[in-house]
Enzyme design. Structure first.
Site, PDB file in Angstrom:
ATOM      1  N   LYS A 114       0.909  -1.293   0.028  1.00 12.83           N
ATOM      2  CA  LYS A 114      -0.046  -0.085  -0.110  1.00 12.83           C
ATOM      3  C   LYS A 114       1.119   1.170   0.068  1.00 12.83           C
ATOM      4  O   LYS A 114       1.909   1.282   0.531  1.00 12.83           O
ATOM      5  CB  LYS A 114      -0.946   0.138   1.282  1.00 12.83           C
ATOM      6  CG  LYS A 114      -1.921   0.931   1.594  1.00 12.83           C
ATOM      7  CD  LYS A 114      -2.582   0.878   2.638  1.00 12.83           C
ATOM      8  CE  LYS A 114      -3.867   1.793   3.012  1.00 12.83           C
ATOM      9  NZ  LYS A 114      -4.347   1.766   4.117  1.00 12.83           N
ATOM     10  N   SER A 155      -9.109   1.666   3.252  1.00 10.94           N
ATOM     11  CA  SER A 155      -8.391   2.633   2.382  1.00 10.94           C
ATOM     12  C   SER A 155      -7.003   1.629   1.736  1.00 10.94           C
ATOM     13  O   SER A 155      -6.618   2.108   0.654  1.00 10.94           O
ATOM     14  CB  SER A 155      -7.810   3.409   3.302  1.00 10.94           C
ATOM     15  OG  SER A 155      -7.088   2.903   4.261  1.00 10.94           O
ATOM     16  N   SER A 176      -9.452  -0.723   7.174  1.00 11.64           N
ATOM     17  CA  SER A 176      -8.794  -0.554   5.880  1.00 11.64           C
ATOM     18  C   SER A 176      -8.297  -1.759   5.378  1.00 11.64           C
ATOM     19  O   SER A 176      -7.807  -1.867   3.972  1.00 11.64           O
ATOM     20  CB  SER A 176      -8.030   0.611   6.177  1.00 11.64           C
ATOM     21  OG  SER A 176      -8.560   1.944   6.083  1.00 11.64           O
TER      22      SER A 176
END
Length: 558
Positions: free
Chosen positions: A135, A219, A243
């Site tokens: 990420k 996210s 997330s």
């Protein structure tokens, strides 16, 4: 700060630069891109038409098989890395899921690993040659970390000293490299991080590869989307309100959310990093449960607590798995949280898991803990405790605006006063104690306390963009810093998951969520559930997730 170039121009240049890093032979034609936009499901056969049979064979193996085959010299790290780089390149072109591409560096690293194995006949570590995606919060030397902010293009989020630009490396990055991983891309995330969808002003929106009418979640949405498309089989994300778990459930993959102090967050970019009462945690997403365990075991094997004093010194406890593979476990099931009821596909997924476990000889009881609305209110207050000043400081660097979806939540305001902050801390502790007391009380009936809780990840399977109204199902777990795993269960089916005309919403938000359910739109969306244990029980919840998957397999084979 004087801004010499418009934010729109900077974003466009960044997008073009990213695409330029894709080798010419891997670039799709305008006709292929147009077909992708009109396609409902980009996974499986659609993306695999752009790959060779050999590349498909490699990228559909799970993480454990790949590291074993590389170690046994049945595959090379270069072969594996090339296949995943190409599949990730195609995934990004059809699904907009990458922020950073560094394939050339990855292939050089893979060649070095192959040379090491050939010379020493010994792997560098347990992840030797395995491509791992990150990420875009994790710093990799020489690579941008924008975290979705245009103002940080060309540098690293949180690095204010120009001399340090691109020299910072997250501790977790260093640990992954030390055990043999190959890093090759960083994945998309939403502006601000605190959003259950994935969109920002740099690359726009990342949709759900299984159903482009829906969001991939957030996210860590780019991670979920990339795994769904087979461009990775083990990735690293973060979770402060769901997330890691939300993208896993929405994209039909597995996830592990550990207790925050289990893995290192040192030198990882974050929103409002000074808020550490309820910390964000590093977690894994994978196409297999084995991949989650492989990643956790490998990183813990580096003793991260030696370099990061925030990490508790708990090595991987392999003996726990056997303890929780006994014949009869005790599960709680949270069907709904009395605030927003789950859509029909989610309820069907819960029922399927419960019935499978019961048929396998396990006990399942209804779970009625303290109201999740209380935990949601407290947790939400901490996420926005600084009055959005951190977010606006990053927006100011480029002049980019907040996304329209976020304007209401991130209005600039005054930070919470210290006395109010402290009072909220006490309220959070009170809730945590009440939840723990309830959990302990489950032993009263037969002496066996509940081992794990089954609950929704969200009240919907994926979500129609703009209609994610209720995040309490994940946030309550962050408030208590519990360990959680997500397993994929089924997919929404418009024929089976019909609208329940008798359903009576219990609140306005519940009505909004229920009105958003359309069986035709949701058809094909993955449904996952989360399994929850208490603090620092990562090995336990992985073992229990394995029990649940075995029960589901037996249930479906009857």
């Amino acid at each position: 700060m004087e801004i010499s170039q418009s934010w729109e121009a900077r974003a466009a240049a960044k997008r073009a630069d990213t695409l330029e890093k894709i080798p010419e032979g891997w670039r799709l034609s305008p006709a292929d891109l147009a077909r992708a936009k009109s396609q409902r499901d980009l996974t499986g056969a659609f993306i695999e038409q752009f790959l060779t049979l050999g590349e498909i064979a490699i990228t559909t193996k799970d993480s454990i098989d790949l590291v074993n085959e590389i170690r046994e010299k049945q595959l090379t790290a270069v072969q594996v890395t090339t296949a995943f780089c190409k599949r990730a390149a195609v995934a990004h072109q059809v699904n907009n899921c990458l922020h950073e591409i560094f394939f050339t560096r990855a292939l050089t690293r893979a060649a070095q690993l192959d040379a090491h194995l050939a010379t020493t006949n010994s792997p560098v570590g347990p992840l030797h040659g395995l491509p791992i995606s990150l990420k875009d919060q994790f710093h990799v030397k020489g690579v941008d970390t924008t975290m979705g902010y245009i103002g940080w293009i060309g540098r690293n989020l949180g690095v204010t000293d120009p001399a340090q630009t691109h020299h910072i490396e997250s501790q977790l990055t260093t640990e992954l490299l030390s055990v043999g991983a190959v890093l090759y891309c960083k994945t998309s995330l939403p502006q601000t991080l605190l959003f259950g969808e994935t969109k920002n002003n740099i690359i726009g929106e990342t949709l759900n590869p299984h159903n482009q009418h829906l969001s991939c979640g957030g996210s860590s949405g780019g991670e979920g989307a990339l795994l769904a498309l087979g461009g990775s089989n083990l990735g690293v994300g973060t979770d402060i309100g769901g997330s890691v778990r939300i993208p896993a459930a929405f994209n039909g993959v597995f996830a592990l959310k550990p207790t925050p102090e289990r893995l290192s967050y040192r030198d990882v970019a974050n929103t409002n990093p000074g808020q550490n009462t309820y910390r964000s945690t590093v977690g894994f997403l994978s196409t297999s449960l084995g991949g989650l365990e492989l990643g956790l075991r490998a990183v813990l094997g580096t003793k991260p607590w030696v370099r990061d004093p925030a990490v508790v010194p708990i090595p991987f406890r392999g003996e726990v798995a056997g303890e929780y593979r006994r014949s009869a476990l005790n599960f709680g099931v949270l069907w709904a949280d009395h605030a927003v009821g789950p859509h029909p596909p989610v309820l069907r997924g819960l029922r399927e898991v419960v019935e499978a476990l019961r048929q396998a000889g396990h006990k399942v009881v209804d779970w009625e803990p303290p109201l999740q609305a209380t935990a949601k209110r407290i947790h939400f207050s901490f996420l926005f405790a600084d009055g959005a000043h951190d977010v606006h400081s990053h927006l100011t660097l480029s002049g980019e605006p907040l996304l329209p979806d976020l304007e209401g939540s991130f209005k600039l305001g005054d930070p919470i006063p210290l006395a109010e902050y402290q009072d909220l801390t006490l309220q959070g502790l009170d809730y945590e104690r009440a939840y723990s007391d309830y959990w302990n009380s489950t032993a009263a009936a037969d002496g066996q306390v509940v081992d794990a809780v089954i609950m929704p990840v969200a009240p919907h399977a994926a979500v129609i963009p703009g209609k994610y109204y209720h995040t309490a199902y994940t946030e309550v777990i962050n408030l208590m810093n519990y360990s959680a795993a997500v397993i994929p269960v089924t997919k929404a089916n418009k024929t089976v998951d019909v609208v329940d005309a008798s359903y009576q919403p219990v609140s306005e938000v519940d009505r909004m969520n229920w009105d958003a359910y359309d069986p035709d739109i949701y058809h094909g969306a993955p449904v996952g559930v989360q399994l929850v244990a208490r603090k620092f029980e990562e090995e336990k919840i992985l073992a229990i997730a394995g029990v649940a998957m075995e029960a589901l397999k037996a249930f479906r084979n009857k």
